[in-house]
Design a protein around this motif. Sequence first.
Motif, PDB file in Angstrom:
ATOM      1  N   GLY A 211       0.830  -1.201   0.000  1.00 28.96           N
ATOM      2  CA  GLY A 211       0.000   0.000   0.000  1.00 28.96           C
ATOM      3  C   GLY A 211       0.857   1.240   0.000  1.00 28.96           C
ATOM      4  O   GLY A 211       1.911   1.285  -0.649  1.00 28.96           O
ATOM      5  N   ASN A 212       0.425   2.266   0.711  1.00 33.72           N
ATOM      6  CA  ASN A 212       1.153   3.533   0.789  1.00 33.72           C
ATOM      7  C   ASN A 212       1.630   3.759   2.214  1.00 33.72           C
ATOM      8  O   ASN A 212       0.824   3.982   3.121  1.00 33.72           O
ATOM      9  CB  ASN A 212       0.249   4.703   0.357  1.00 33.72           C
ATOM     10  N   LEU A 216      -1.463   3.593   4.640  1.00 40.17           N
ATOM     11  CA  LEU A 216      -2.356   2.501   4.268  1.00 40.17           C
ATOM     12  C   LEU A 216      -1.573   1.227   4.026  1.00 40.17           C
ATOM     13  O   LEU A 216      -0.672   1.184   3.199  1.00 40.17           O
ATOM     14  CB  LEU A 216      -3.131   2.850   2.994  1.00 40.17           C
ATOM     15  N   ASN A 217      -1.921   0.170   4.772  1.00 42.49           N
ATOM     16  CA  ASN A 217      -1.379  -1.153   4.525  1.00 42.49           C
ATOM     17  C   ASN A 217      -2.541  -2.037   4.094  1.00 42.49           C
ATOM     18  O   ASN A 217      -3.492  -2.254   4.858  1.00 42.49           O
ATOM     19  CB  ASN A 217      -0.722  -1.728   5.784  1.00 42.49           C
ATOM     20  N   THR A 218      -2.494  -2.523   2.871  1.00 41.38           N
ATOM     21  CA  THR A 218      -3.604  -3.306   2.343  1.00 41.38           C
ATOM     22  C   THR A 218      -3.639  -4.732   2.893  1.00 41.38           C
ATOM     23  O   THR A 218      -4.582  -5.478   2.636  1.00 41.38           O
ATOM     24  CB  THR A 218      -3.521  -3.378   0.814  1.00 41.38           C
TER      25      THR A 218
END
Length: 324
Positions: A211-212, A216-218
């Motif tokens: 992610g970013n 954000l961790n997917t």
Amino acid sequence: MTGDRSHCCTQHAAGSGPATGEDAQAAITPSSTPILRRWSSLIGGTFHMGSAGIGFVEDGEGPVRLVTLSRFAIACHAVSNLQFGDFVRATGYTTDAERYGWSFVFDGLLPEETRAARTTRVQETPWWVPVTRAYWAQPEGPASSILDRLDHPVVHVSWNDAQAYCRWSGTRMPTEAEWEMAARGGLDRATYPWGDELKPGGEHRCNIWQGNFPDLNTLDDGYFGTAPVHSFVPNGYGLHNVAGNVWEWCEDYFSPSYHRLTPSRDPLNREPAPNRSMRGGSFLCHESYCNRYRVAARSSNTPDSASSNIGFRVVRAEPPRDPA
């Protein structure tokens, strides 16, 4: 990837505070399902060590050279919370983080109300939060516990702590060369422990950030923080998680000139320096800023530093002889 040396993956210790060591004994209970240490077969010989033109210039990953190592056996996984707990129970050892009274925690691991209340942060890396009474047995502070993650790698351990564990267990930390040879799993000049492709066939092979970062961790690999020590497919020598999950301490003093200063036979940088070497990257690594989950990548920290993404694995101090 090149650029200025990044400190996004680990954070240096920044001082001391009141001791809080008595919590460790209370936090650990024996497990009916022990995590047994497994060893690689004896490893040794000559391999290509290092990389060229990929990582941070200041890390000193190259030049690529042939290195020859005497035979050794290395643990197939990092030291777990349960194993470190055995050490603490047997010795009453107090870690550096306990003596200082705090340790760095990645803010994404903290409850929302705790994050909001923390006003003290590292300006260059605001995702690192100094948390009072965070240490190996309560990794996110007093409200946390390791009882539901005894098979996860122990974290908040300094180089000094790892050295103490090794003395007790009759093991030692790997040299950088031993760590890299073992992490390569028998592959010549590959980028990762399993080859040159990060996700062969779309399969996740390590615990890193997707992610970013840091917003954000997917969770595409299934984990936000640490993963159990035996997660993911092992490499050719049977080693788990030598890419990502937690940084792993090595025996060497760190020098950007490591490949130019140390010999090609059993290299070990004994020249005193402020930092000790670390290898492997962690669950916070991402290709956009810190691609240090490659097998040749290097980093370092002061020997009293600890955080929620630093652990270690061990080598047999005296590998057994082959049967006659």
